[in-house]
Design a protein around this motif. Structure first.
Motif, PDB file in Angstrom:
ATOM      1  N   ASN A  62     -16.344 -18.113  12.549  1.00 15.15           N
ATOM      2  CA  ASN A  62     -15.588 -18.730  13.483  1.00 15.15           C
ATOM      3  C   ASN A  62     -16.209 -20.097  13.986  1.00 15.15           C
ATOM      4  OD1 ASN A  62     -13.512 -16.801  13.707  1.00 15.15           O
ATOM      5  ND2 ASN A  62     -14.721 -15.590  14.752  1.00 15.15           N
ATOM      6  N   LYS A  63     -17.150 -20.521  13.255  1.00 15.69           N
ATOM      7  CA  LYS A  63     -17.830 -21.908  13.523  1.00 15.69           C
ATOM      8  C   LYS A  63     -17.189 -22.970  12.992  1.00 15.69           C
ATOM      9  CE  LYS A  63     -22.504 -19.781  14.128  1.00 15.69           C
ATOM     10  NZ  LYS A  63     -23.743 -19.550  13.648  1.00 15.69           N
ATOM     11  N   ALA A  64     -16.280 -22.743  12.082  1.00 16.56           N
ATOM     12  CA  ALA A  64     -15.598 -23.836  11.243  1.00 16.56           C
ATOM     13  C   ALA A  64     -14.675 -24.715  12.261  1.00 16.56           C
ATOM     14  CB  ALA A  64     -14.577 -23.168  10.360  1.00 16.56           C
ATOM     15  N   SER A  65     -14.754 -25.854  12.360  1.00 13.53           N
ATOM     16  CA  SER A  65     -13.528 -26.785  13.049  1.00 13.53           C
ATOM     17  C   SER A  65     -12.544 -27.249  12.159  1.00 13.53           C
ATOM     18  CB  SER A  65     -14.516 -27.804  13.693  1.00 13.53           C
ATOM     19  OG  SER A  65     -13.199 -28.516  14.477  1.00 13.53           O
ATOM     20  N   GLY A  66     -11.577 -26.511  11.898  1.00 15.64           N
ATOM     21  CA  GLY A  66     -10.519 -27.119  10.766  1.00 15.64           C
ATOM     22  C   GLY A  66     -10.627 -26.343   9.697  1.00 15.64           C
ATOM     23  N   LYS A  67     -10.088 -26.767   8.488  1.00 20.05           N
ATOM     24  CA  LYS A  67      -9.850 -25.891   7.370  1.00 20.05           C
ATOM     25  C   LYS A  67     -11.332 -25.834   6.564  1.00 20.05           C
ATOM     26  CE  LYS A  67      -6.735 -24.175   4.576  1.00 20.05           C
ATOM     27  NZ  LYS A  67      -5.802 -23.006   4.711  1.00 20.05           N
ATOM     28  N   ILE A  68     -11.369 -24.750   5.698  1.00 16.31           N
ATOM     29  CA  ILE A  68     -12.366 -24.682   4.860  1.00 16.31           C
ATOM     30  C   ILE A  68     -11.741 -24.608   3.345  1.00 16.31           C
ATOM     31  CG2 ILE A  68     -14.087 -23.224   4.061  1.00 16.31           C
ATOM     32  CD1 ILE A  68     -14.284 -21.785   6.757  1.00 16.31           C
ATOM     33  N   VAL A  69     -12.197 -25.860   2.769  1.00 14.15           N
ATOM     34  CA  VAL A  69     -11.849 -26.353   1.096  1.00 14.15           C
ATOM     35  C   VAL A  69     -12.794 -25.781   0.424  1.00 14.15           C
ATOM     36  CG1 VAL A  69     -10.600 -27.949  -0.071  1.00 14.15           C
ATOM     37  CG2 VAL A  69     -10.141 -27.786   2.252  1.00 14.15           C
ATOM     38  N   MET A  70     -12.369 -25.132  -0.794  1.00 13.84           N
ATOM     39  CA  MET A  70     -13.192 -25.098  -1.973  1.00 13.84           C
ATOM     40  C   MET A  70     -12.787 -25.991  -3.182  1.00 13.84           C
ATOM     41  SD  MET A  70     -14.855 -22.452  -0.474  1.00 13.84           S
ATOM     42  CE  MET A  70     -15.861 -22.300  -2.099  1.00 13.84           C
TER      43      MET A  70
END
Length: 325
Positions: free
Chosen positions: A312-320
């Motif tokens: 839950n540390k991401a700010s926004g989307k995670i993209v591969m």
């Protein structure tokens, strides 16, 4: 081709990269070279075993962007950029965690764009979920007040922008005080630090309550969100950041206040039109809408990416991305 497959539910280490033969498109399906795909909380829940209808082994992934390699019907030309949206993807059949995929034409949307694949990979489900929740489910109107519960998520941030651009007054919530400025920068008129019970604070701001509410946290905050609405107001439950699917001992007349409406939005069940998606991409290109922060991982770092999502540390989307952009 390489795929990321999970053979049994569990930790992120259960996501394994392996080689598979290139698939062949048949019966209304299209072969797509996947360029990028976003990660979603629903995939995290499936990985953990919270999706009992999903059978393993399975290639997860409910969205992607890429280029058409082969369409047997010749309706889509080779090289056409397309986005794939849910519709059983990554659940009923293998999804986007792969270098290539065969997808039903019904879940593909052609588009044109000059944006990088790493940006485009963040957009499909984020757009469809935000647009569908605000326009199709909540039917937002200019001048209304909107509460976004879970505003620091990627969906929450884009919903804030879209609602603000449309002319709504937005109250957004976050549990992390460090994310307050990010919400304000995305167009929120006011930010509340969420302790799980905010309806009294909302009534101090808007004594009659808010017109509409977008619930992204889940059933644990939904009863409190419903109390934030004015008489005749409407809430849409779209997200489950809390990873809870259902109520225990649900009593509608106790949970839903009189005259308040509760609806949902599911992008796998109700599809937004191609024209709206293309217009959304143009708004990003023209900076009418600002691209939110997104974190990009290479295909081979899927385990690290899932761990990052789970933290839950991401700010926004995670993209591969499947290759260098």
């Amino acid at each position: 081709m390489k795929v990321i497959v999970i053979y049994e539910s569990g930790s992120s280490e259960n996501l394994i990269i392996e080689d598979r033969p290139m698939p062949n498109p048949k019966n209304g399906k299209v072969l797509v070279k996947i360029k990028a795909f976003g990660l979603n909380r629903s995939e995290l829940m499936t990985r953990k075993g919270y999706s009992p209808n999903v059978k393993f082994p399975r290639v997860l992934g409910i969205e992607c962007v890429g280029e058409v390699i082969e369409d047997p019907s010749a309706e889509l030309t080779n090289g056409q950029k397309v986005a794939a949206f849910m519709g059983g993807m990554g659940r009923d059949f293998d999804g986007s965690y792969a270098e290539y995929g065969v997808f039903p034409k019904s879940i593909l949307m052609p588009f044109d764009s000059t944006l990088s694949w790493s940006i485009l990979g963040a957009l499909p489900e984020m757009f469809q979920t935000v647009y569908g929740s605000l326009h199709l489910a909540l039917k937002m109107q200019k001048g209304e007040s909107l509460l976004i519960r879970g505003g620091s998520s990627s969906i929450g941030l884009f919903a804030t922008q879209m609602a603000s651009k449309f002319g709504l007054s937005v109250i957004s919530t976050t549990r992390d005080r460090n994310k307050e400025q990010s919400l304000l920068s995305n167009g929120a008129n006011k930010v509340l630090i969420d302790n799980g019970l905010i309806h009294e604070t909302i009534k101090e701001i808007n004594p009659k309550g808010v017109d509409k509410a977008l619930e992204l946290v889940g059933v644990n905050t939904l009863p409190d969100t419903l109390l934030c609405l004015k008489q005749g107001g409407k809430a849409c439950m779209t997200g489950m950041l809390s990873e809870q699917w259902s109520f225990q001992n649900f009593a509608p007349m106790e949970v839903i206040p009189p005259t308040v409406s509760l609806t949902t939005y599911d992008s796998g069940a109700v599809r937004v039109g191609t024209g709206a998606f293309q217009e959304f991409i143009k708004d990003i290109e023209n900076q009418t809408l600002q691209m939110i922060n997104h974190t990009v991982f290479p295909f081979t770092d899927i385990v690290k990416a899932h761990q990052f999502m789970e933290s839950n540390k991401a700010s926004g989307k995670i993209v591969m991305i499947t290759e260098h952009p």
